[in-house]
Design a protein around this motif. Structure first.
Motif, PDB file in Angstrom:
ATOM      1  N   ASP A 207       0.876  -1.174   0.000  1.00 32.72           N
ATOM      2  CA  ASP A 207       0.000   0.000   0.000  1.00 32.72           C
ATOM      3  C   ASP A 207       0.911   1.221   0.000  1.00 32.72           C
ATOM      4  OD1 ASP A 207      -1.695   2.130   0.533  1.00 32.72           O
ATOM      5  OD2 ASP A 207      -2.842   1.088   2.079  1.00 32.72           O
ATOM      6  N   THR A 208       0.910   1.972  -1.080  1.00 32.75           N
ATOM      7  CA  THR A 208       1.827   3.110  -1.212  1.00 32.75           C
ATOM      8  C   THR A 208       1.581   4.177  -0.152  1.00 32.75           C
ATOM      9  OG1 THR A 208       0.334   4.124  -2.844  1.00 32.75           O
ATOM     10  CG2 THR A 208       2.143   2.768  -3.678  1.00 32.75           C
ATOM     11  N   GLU A 209       0.376   4.201   0.449  1.00 32.61           N
ATOM     12  CA  GLU A 209       0.082   5.183   1.485  1.00 32.61           C
ATOM     13  C   GLU A 209       0.417   4.666   2.881  1.00 32.61           C
ATOM     14  OE1 GLU A 209      -3.938   6.462   1.118  1.00 32.61           O
ATOM     15  OE2 GLU A 209      -3.630   7.386  -0.851  1.00 32.61           O
ATOM     16  N   ARG A 210       0.839   3.404   2.976  1.00 35.47           N
ATOM     17  CA  ARG A 210       1.152   2.798   4.271  1.00 35.47           C
ATOM     18  C   ARG A 210       2.504   2.089   4.187  1.00 35.47           C
ATOM     19  NH1 ARG A 210      -2.764   4.854   7.805  1.00 35.47           N
ATOM     20  NH2 ARG A 210      -4.733   4.958   6.668  1.00 35.47           N
ATOM     21  N   MET A 211       3.533   2.848   3.813  1.00 34.98           N
ATOM     22  CA  MET A 211       4.864   2.274   3.668  1.00 34.98           C
ATOM     23  C   MET A 211       5.674   2.400   4.956  1.00 34.98           C
ATOM     24  SD  MET A 211       4.909   1.004   0.652  1.00 34.98           S
ATOM     25  CE  MET A 211       6.656   0.640   0.536  1.00 34.98           C
ATOM     26  N   VAL A 212       5.606   3.565   5.565  1.00 42.08           N
ATOM     27  CA  VAL A 212       6.410   3.849   6.752  1.00 42.08           C
ATOM     28  C   VAL A 212       5.815   5.086   7.416  1.00 42.08           C
ATOM     29  CG1 VAL A 212       8.060   5.325   5.541  1.00 42.08           C
ATOM     30  CG2 VAL A 212       8.797   4.074   7.597  1.00 42.08           C
ATOM     31  N   PHE A 213       6.015   5.203   8.727  1.00 31.86           N
ATOM     32  CA  PHE A 213       5.606   6.413   9.446  1.00 31.86           C
ATOM     33  C   PHE A 213       6.809   6.866  10.248  1.00 31.86           C
ATOM     34  CE2 PHE A 213       3.646   8.587  13.148  1.00 31.86           C
ATOM     35  CZ  PHE A 213       2.950   9.570  12.468  1.00 31.86           C
ATOM     36  N   SER A 214       7.445   7.949   9.778  1.00 35.08           N
ATOM     37  CA  SER A 214       8.739   8.359  10.320  1.00 35.08           C
ATOM     38  C   SER A 214       9.692   7.163  10.202  1.00 35.08           C
ATOM     39  CB  SER A 214       8.594   8.852  11.760  1.00 35.08           C
ATOM     40  OG  SER A 214       9.823   9.306  12.269  1.00 35.08           O
ATOM     41  N   SER A 215      10.259   6.676  11.294  1.00 35.92           N
ATOM     42  CA  SER A 215      11.150   5.519  11.238  1.00 35.92           C
ATOM     43  C   SER A 215      10.435   4.204  11.535  1.00 35.92           C
ATOM     44  CB  SER A 215      12.304   5.698  12.230  1.00 35.92           C
ATOM     45  OG  SER A 215      11.814   5.869  13.549  1.00 35.92           O
ATOM     46  N   LEU A 216       9.127   4.260  11.805  1.00 34.36           N
ATOM     47  CA  LEU A 216       8.353   3.056  12.117  1.00 34.36           C
ATOM     48  C   LEU A 216       7.968   2.366  10.812  1.00 34.36           C
ATOM     49  CD1 LEU A 216       6.910   1.278  14.215  1.00 34.36           C
ATOM     50  CD2 LEU A 216       4.990   2.882  14.117  1.00 34.36           C
ATOM     51  N   ARG A 217       8.527   1.191  10.588  1.00 35.13           N
ATOM     52  CA  ARG A 217       8.375   0.502   9.300  1.00 35.13           C
ATOM     53  C   ARG A 217       7.384  -0.659   9.332  1.00 35.13           C
ATOM     54  NH1 ARG A 217       6.993  -1.431   5.691  1.00 35.13           N
ATOM     55  NH2 ARG A 217       7.934  -2.094   3.743  1.00 35.13           N
ATOM     56  N   VAL A 218       7.290  -1.368  10.445  1.00 34.37           N
ATOM     57  CA  VAL A 218       6.446  -2.565  10.511  1.00 34.37           C
ATOM     58  C   VAL A 218       5.759  -2.658  11.867  1.00 34.37           C
ATOM     59  CG1 VAL A 218       6.505  -5.109  10.671  1.00 34.37           C
ATOM     60  CG2 VAL A 218       7.751  -3.956   8.844  1.00 34.37           C
ATOM     61  N   ILE A 219       4.461  -2.937  11.859  1.00 36.06           N
ATOM     62  CA  ILE A 219       3.759  -3.491  13.019  1.00 36.06           C
ATOM     63  C   ILE A 219       2.947  -4.663  12.491  1.00 36.06           C
ATOM     64  CG2 ILE A 219       2.107  -3.160  14.888  1.00 36.06           C
ATOM     65  CD1 ILE A 219       2.678  -0.210  14.877  1.00 36.06           C
TER      66      ILE A 219
END
Length: 231
Positions: A31-43
Motif C-alpha cells: 500500500d503506497t500510502e502505508r509504507m512507513v511512518f517516520s522511522s516506524l516501518r512494521v507493526i
C-alpha cells in the motif's frame, strides 16, 4: 491531525501455521500510502499455531522489537542467544550488519500471539545485539524503549521512544508532544479515545502537527496499547 487505521483495514498474510495482520506494507501486502511512518516501518500482529514458527532467516540494518501478548516464544539466533520470551516481555534485536534467528511457539496445543515491530535505524552496520526485559507498569504510560537506554529501558539505534499504555476503565491521561515530532498509537486491548477519535483493539492512529494528546479508556475494561514517539 489524527489519521485512524482501523483493524479491518490492515493487510493480511494467511498460512496454515500463521495469521498475520500488517499495519504497514509487508511481504505480499503493498500500500503506497502505508509504507512507513517516520522511522516506524512494521507493526505485524501475528498469531502462530501450536508448535509452529518462523524458521531461521536473516535481517540486517533494522531494529526489531517483539512483544508477546499471549503464550511464549522460543528465540534462537546466530549470536548465541537462546531465550524464552513469555507474554508481557519485550525483546529488541538490533540486526546491525547481519543476524540470523528463528522464532517458535513453545506450546504444543495453544496459539502464540505477538507484535513484531521494525524501526529503521539511524546508523547502519555494526555488531548485532540482543536485549530482553519485563517491565513493571509504573503508571498509565511506561517507557520501554529509548535512544539512550535510560532508566533500564531497551536501547534503540534511532531517535524513537516506545511506551506501553495501560489505562484503567475511564482513566484519562495527557501526553505532550514536542515540536516537529510524530506519534503512532497501536491499541492492543480495550477501547481508547484520542481527542474525538475512538480506537478499538487492533486500530492504529498516526498523529502529526499536534502538541498534546488527551487519551481516555472507554467502556469498563482496561485499555492497553503501544505509543511510539518519533522524530
Amino acid at each position: 491531525m489524527i489519521d485512524i487505521r482501523l483493524a479491518n483495514q490492515r493487510g493480511r498474510g494467511q498460512f496454515s501455521w500463521l495469521s498475520s495482520k500488517h499495519s504497514f506494507s509487508f511481504a505480499d501486502y503493498h500500500d503506497t500510502e502505508r509504507m512507513v511512518f517516520s522511522s516506524l516501518r512494521v507493526i505485524n500482529d501475528d498469531t502462530v499455531a501450536a508448535a509452529a514458527g518462523f524458521d531461521t532467516h536473516g535481517h540486517r540494518d533494522m531494529e526489531i522489537i517483539s512483544y508477546v501478548t499471549m503464550g511464549e516464544m522460543a528465540h534462537k539466533d546466530s549470536k548465541g542467544n537462546i531465550q524464552a520470551l513469555p507474554a508481557g516481555e519485550f525483546q529488541l534485536m538490533s540486526a546491525g550488519r547481519g543476524i540470523y534467528h528463528s522464532e517458535f511457539n513453545v506450546s504444543q496445543d495453544s496459539p502464540l500471539q505477538f507484535l513484531q515491530i521494525w524501526i529503521e535505524p539511524n546508523e547502519l552496520g555494526g555488531e548485532a545485539s540482543y536485549q530482553q526485559k519485563s517491565f513493571t507498569q509504573t503508571g498509565p504510560i511506561t517507557a520501554i524503549v529509548t535512544p539512550s537506554g535510560e532508566a533500564g529501558t531497551l536501547k534503540v539505534k534511532q531517535d524513537a521512544y516506545l511506551y506501553r499504555l495501560s489505562l484503567a476503565a475511564q482513566q484519562q491521561v495527557s501526553y505532550d508532544i514536542k515540536p516537529l515530532r510524530k506519534v503512532y498509537i497501536h491499541l492492543i486491548q480495550g477501547q481508547l479515545t484520542i481527542g474525538g477519535a475512538k480506537l478499538t483493539a487492533g486500530d492504529g492512529a498516526a498523529i502529526t502537527h499536534l502538541s498534546q494528546l488527551e487519551l481516555q479508556a472507554q467502556g469498563d475494561k482496561e485499555a492497553i496499547g503501544l505509543l511510539f514517539d518519533l522524530a
